[in-house]
Design an enzyme around this catalytic site. Structure first.
Site, PDB file in Angstrom:
ATOM      1  N   TYR A   1     -14.209  -6.397  -7.333  1.00  0.00           N
ATOM      2  CA  TYR A   1     -15.319  -5.531  -7.717  1.00  0.00           C
ATOM      3  C   TYR A   1     -14.836  -4.520  -8.752  1.00  0.00           C
ATOM      4  O   TYR A   1     -13.833  -3.831  -8.542  1.00  0.00           O
ATOM      5  CB  TYR A   1     -15.891  -4.799  -6.501  1.00  0.00           C
ATOM      6  CG  TYR A   1     -17.189  -4.099  -6.819  1.00  0.00           C
ATOM      7  CD1 TYR A   1     -18.396  -4.773  -6.723  1.00  0.00           C
ATOM      8  CD2 TYR A   1     -17.205  -2.779  -7.255  1.00  0.00           C
ATOM      9  CE1 TYR A   1     -19.598  -4.152  -7.044  1.00  0.00           C
ATOM     10  CE2 TYR A   1     -18.401  -2.149  -7.585  1.00  0.00           C
ATOM     11  CZ  TYR A   1     -19.589  -2.839  -7.478  1.00  0.00           C
ATOM     12  OH  TYR A   1     -20.770  -2.219  -7.816  1.00  0.00           O
TER      13      TYR A   1
ATOM     14  N   GLN B   1     -25.230  -5.991  -3.232  1.00  0.00           N
ATOM     15  CA  GLN B   1     -25.639  -7.346  -3.574  1.00  0.00           C
ATOM     16  C   GLN B   1     -24.515  -8.115  -4.282  1.00  0.00           C
ATOM     17  O   GLN B   1     -24.349  -9.320  -4.083  1.00  0.00           O
ATOM     18  CB  GLN B   1     -26.913  -7.354  -4.411  1.00  0.00           C
ATOM     19  CG  GLN B   1     -26.851  -6.614  -5.733  1.00  0.00           C
ATOM     20  CD  GLN B   1     -27.186  -5.140  -5.634  1.00  0.00           C
ATOM     21  OE1 GLN B   1     -27.119  -4.551  -4.541  1.00  0.00           O
ATOM     22  NE2 GLN B   1     -27.535  -4.525  -6.743  1.00  0.00           N
TER      23      GLN B   1
ATOM     24  N   ASN C   1     -18.622   2.647  -5.013  1.00  0.00           N
ATOM     25  CA  ASN C   1     -19.256   3.807  -4.400  1.00  0.00           C
ATOM     26  C   ASN C   1     -19.334   3.649  -2.887  1.00  0.00           C
ATOM     27  O   ASN C   1     -18.802   2.699  -2.319  1.00  0.00           O
ATOM     28  CB  ASN C   1     -20.637   4.054  -5.014  1.00  0.00           C
ATOM     29  CG  ASN C   1     -21.607   2.903  -4.749  1.00  0.00           C
ATOM     30  OD1 ASN C   1     -21.409   2.078  -3.851  1.00  0.00           O
ATOM     31  ND2 ASN C   1     -22.667   2.851  -5.527  1.00  0.00           N
TER      32      ASN C   1
ATOM     33  N   GLN D   1      -8.481  14.570 -12.897  1.00  0.00           N
ATOM     34  CA  GLN D   1      -8.821  13.791 -11.713  1.00  0.00           C
ATOM     35  C   GLN D   1     -10.129  14.247 -11.083  1.00  0.00           C
ATOM     36  O   GLN D   1     -10.852  13.455 -10.477  1.00  0.00           O
ATOM     37  CB  GLN D   1      -7.677  13.863 -10.704  1.00  0.00           C
ATOM     38  CG  GLN D   1      -6.426  13.115 -11.158  1.00  0.00           C
ATOM     39  CD  GLN D   1      -6.715  11.643 -11.458  1.00  0.00           C
ATOM     40  OE1 GLN D   1      -7.141  10.897 -10.594  1.00  0.00           O
ATOM     41  NE2 GLN D   1      -6.474  11.235 -12.697  1.00  0.00           N
TER      42      GLN D   1
ATOM     43  N   HIS E   1     -13.549  12.434 -11.866  1.00  0.00           N
ATOM     44  CA  HIS E   1     -13.965  11.173 -11.247  1.00  0.00           C
ATOM     45  C   HIS E   1     -15.331  11.296 -10.597  1.00  0.00           C
ATOM     46  O   HIS E   1     -16.148  10.375 -10.658  1.00  0.00           O
ATOM     47  CB  HIS E   1     -12.943  10.745 -10.187  1.00  0.00           C
ATOM     48  CG  HIS E   1     -11.819   9.928 -10.732  1.00  0.00           C
ATOM     49  ND1 HIS E   1     -11.960   8.612 -11.096  1.00  0.00           N
ATOM     50  CD2 HIS E   1     -10.515  10.238 -10.951  1.00  0.00           C
ATOM     51  CE1 HIS E   1     -10.806   8.141 -11.534  1.00  0.00           C
ATOM     52  NE2 HIS E   1      -9.912   9.115 -11.453  1.00  0.00           N
TER      53      HIS E   1
ATOM     54  N   GLU F   1      -3.871  10.198  -2.257  1.00  0.00           N
ATOM     55  CA  GLU F   1      -3.895   8.933  -2.995  1.00  0.00           C
ATOM     56  C   GLU F   1      -2.913   9.002  -4.167  1.00  0.00           C
ATOM     57  O   GLU F   1      -2.073   8.129  -4.344  1.00  0.00           O
ATOM     58  CB  GLU F   1      -5.314   8.679  -3.507  1.00  0.00           C
ATOM     59  CG  GLU F   1      -5.430   7.427  -4.355  1.00  0.00           C
ATOM     60  CD  GLU F   1      -6.801   7.292  -5.011  1.00  0.00           C
ATOM     61  OE1 GLU F   1      -7.075   6.226  -5.563  1.00  0.00           O
ATOM     62  OE2 GLU F   1      -7.596   8.261  -4.980  1.00  0.00           O
ATOM     63  N   HIS F   2      -3.054  10.033  -4.975  1.00  0.00           N
ATOM     64  CA  HIS F   2      -2.156  10.268  -6.112  1.00  0.00           C
ATOM     65  C   HIS F   2      -1.332  11.523  -5.835  1.00  0.00           C
ATOM     66  O   HIS F   2      -1.896  12.551  -5.465  1.00  0.00           O
ATOM     67  CB  HIS F   2      -2.938  10.501  -7.402  1.00  0.00           C
ATOM     68  CG  HIS F   2      -3.959   9.453  -7.706  1.00  0.00           C
ATOM     69  ND1 HIS F   2      -5.316   9.653  -7.538  1.00  0.00           N
ATOM     70  CD2 HIS F   2      -3.828   8.184  -8.160  1.00  0.00           C
ATOM     71  CE1 HIS F   2      -5.968   8.574  -7.889  1.00  0.00           C
ATOM     72  NE2 HIS F   2      -5.092   7.657  -8.266  1.00  0.00           N
TER      73      HIS F   2
ATOM     74  N   ASP G   1      -3.448   5.233 -13.795  1.00  0.00           N
ATOM     75  CA  ASP G   1      -4.830   4.772 -13.728  1.00  0.00           C
ATOM     76  C   ASP G   1      -5.129   3.716 -14.782  1.00  0.00           C
ATOM     77  O   ASP G   1      -5.989   2.852 -14.576  1.00  0.00           O
ATOM     78  CB  ASP G   1      -5.792   5.944 -13.932  1.00  0.00           C
ATOM     79  CG  ASP G   1      -6.032   6.742 -12.657  1.00  0.00           C
ATOM     80  OD1 ASP G   1      -5.610   6.290 -11.580  1.00  0.00           O
ATOM     81  OD2 ASP G   1      -6.650   7.826 -12.752  1.00  0.00           O
TER      82      ASP G   1
ATOM     83  N   HIS H   1       1.084 -23.133  29.618  1.00  0.00           N
ATOM     84  CA  HIS H   1       2.153 -22.930  28.639  1.00  0.00           C
ATOM     85  C   HIS H   1       3.466 -23.503  29.168  1.00  0.00           C
ATOM     86  O   HIS H   1       4.231 -24.145  28.436  1.00  0.00           O
ATOM     87  CB  HIS H   1       2.324 -21.438  28.340  1.00  0.00           C
ATOM     88  CG  HIS H   1       1.320 -20.890  27.381  1.00  0.00           C
ATOM     89  ND1 HIS H   1      -0.025 -20.857  27.650  1.00  0.00           N
ATOM     90  CD2 HIS H   1       1.473 -20.333  26.139  1.00  0.00           C
ATOM     91  CE1 HIS H   1      -0.660 -20.306  26.627  1.00  0.00           C
ATOM     92  NE2 HIS H   1       0.228 -19.985  25.694  1.00  0.00           N
TER      93      HIS H   1
END
Length: 435
Positions: free
Chosen positions: A119, A181, A204, A249, A252, A319-320, A353, A412
């Site tokens: 995506y 979708q 998103n 940043q 974003h 994250e960063h 990035d 077994h």
């Protein structure tokens, strides 16, 4: 000293979490039941687009012709860096073969998943780099089929540069469809696509929730929230560089947290003084996003020393994570919780990035405390195998039979018994669970 908040966030990423679960669940169920036509109906409603959904070779060629040559070279540069880094990552996974006991051999091999769905966001910004990061790593891993999916803009379609990037990086099909979708189309194998084995890439809150709901039916890279970034800076840091990196940043999105952790009050105060002006100087949409993120989600934290700074950073698990401080090796060896680490002012999150080669699909909302980001390994299954001689299976069969009986799993145990009886006729074995 206790951590002092010179600026405290009024919201967190979780505070803004929308109640989207039921909406997404309904859309997924509708599309799974209704197939292509239902997906197209949702696309018309949400994407406001009625053009070609599955791009043809001519569509890709036409879009590529619209991409300026300079941008093509930049995309190719980034692709080459990501490809080479992914190849180096792949080389760290080796096939293993070890003789556990004489005659009993066990092994490991890595098998790429068959079909990957990538995506690529294309709403607020055209995330060209996300196409590069997701498609390239899937290609290097060896996935047989790669679909790139990106939301089209009304009357325009998918951004030509995204199409070009996905194409040169190795996408087999490009789907002009966004949101739930688009994720559903890749998962359910609509429009002639193979059903995806793994879904990757940012998106998103609706895309993230769709991946959360579908996880288990398909693999996912991670459930990602709003992007976040933390900077560790000491008195040697340049306040302008620090402030610029924070703002870069924050653009974003309105809910993208940025944090500054420092042991120098003067630096912190100077950065806080500079940020508003840098935000105002951005283009309107970027400025609005950054202003909201700085106002509601940003924090500036004053610590006593670098050990306390590092501990604070690990608690946030950003994250960063950027370090603009002395003794970079100390930080590299000390820090443990981050998605990607940027050491020194000579590098920046923006590099990662877009073009460094390391992947920008990374864990958010504290997930870096337990996982890393997207890599070539995410597309690969580490599987095991074994084979044995009859003599080699003997001690394993004896142990298996006794352990199984101790557990109460007689079936077994008998799978071991029958082999011992066949391979070693006339030999009496003690296969009871008793001491």
């Amino acid at each position: 000293m206790k951590r002092e908040y010179l600026k405290k966030a009024t919201l967190t990423a979780k505070s803004d979490a929308s109640e989207v679960h039921e909406t997404v669940k309904t859309i997924l169920a509708d599309i799974e039941a209704g197939g292509d036509e239902t997906a197209l109906e949702y696309a018309r409603n949400f994407d406001k687009y009625e053009g070609t959904v599955m791009l043809t070779a001519k569509d890709i060629e036409a879009a590529s012709a619209l991409v300026p040559e300079k941008l093509k070279r930049d995309i190719e540069f980034s692709h080459d860096n990501v490809r080479r880094f992914a190849e180096a990552q792949k080389a760290t996974v080796s096939e293993v073969e070890v003789e556990i006991v004489p005659g009993m051999i066990a092994g490991q091999k890595a098998i790429p998943v068959d079909a990957a769905g990538c995506y690529v966001p294309g709403g607020r910004y055209s995330h060209i780099a996300s196409a590069i990061m997701t498609v390239t790593t899937a290609k290097v891993a060896g996935c047989r089929h790669i679909t790139a999916c990106s939301p089209p803009r009304p009357g325009v379609g998918v951004a030509p540069a995204i199409i070009y990037a996905a194409h040169i990086c190795g996408a087999d099909r490009i789907l002009a469809m966004g949101g739930v979708q688009g994720v559903a189309a890749m998962t359910f194998g609509l429009f002639g696509l193979p059903k995806a084995n793994i879904l990757v890439g940012p998106g998103n809150q609706f895309v993230a929730e769709a991946k959360r709901i579908l996880f288990g039916r398909v693999g996912i890279d991670m459930i990602a929230g709003p992007t976040d970034s933390l900077i560790l800076a000491d008195k040697t840091a340049d306040p302008l560089i620090v402030a610029t990196d924070l703002v870069s940043q924050a653009e974003h999105g309105y809910n993208s947290p940025v944090w500054l952790v420092t042991d120098d009050r003067a630096l912190a105060q100077k950065v806080m003084e500079l940020v508003p002006g840098l935000i105002d100087d951005l283009p309107e949409v970027n400025s609005q996003n950054a202003a909201a993120a700085w106002r509601d989600y940003a924090e500036v934290i004053l610590c006593s020393d670098r050990e306390e700074m590092a501990a604070c950073s690990d608690d946030y698990a950003p994250e960063h994570l950027t370090v603009q401080a002395e003794d970079l090796d100390w930080w590299l060896n000390r820090l443990t919780c981050y998605g990607s680490l940027f050491l020194g002012e000579e590098t920046t999150v923006s590099y990662g990035d877009k073009a460094t080669g390391t992947n920008h699909v990374l864990p958010t909302s504290g997930a870096a405390s337990y996982t890393g980001g997207l890599s070539v390994h995410k597309y690969m299954k580490i599987v095991t195998w074994q084979r044995a001689t009859r003599e080699g299976s003997r001690p394993v069969a004896e142990a298996t039979a006794r352990i199984s009986r101790l557990e109460g799993m007689e079936g077994h145990a008998r799978a071991a018994d029958v082999r011992l009886a066949k391979y070693f006729p006339g030999v009496n074995f003690d296969l009871t669970a008793d001491g």
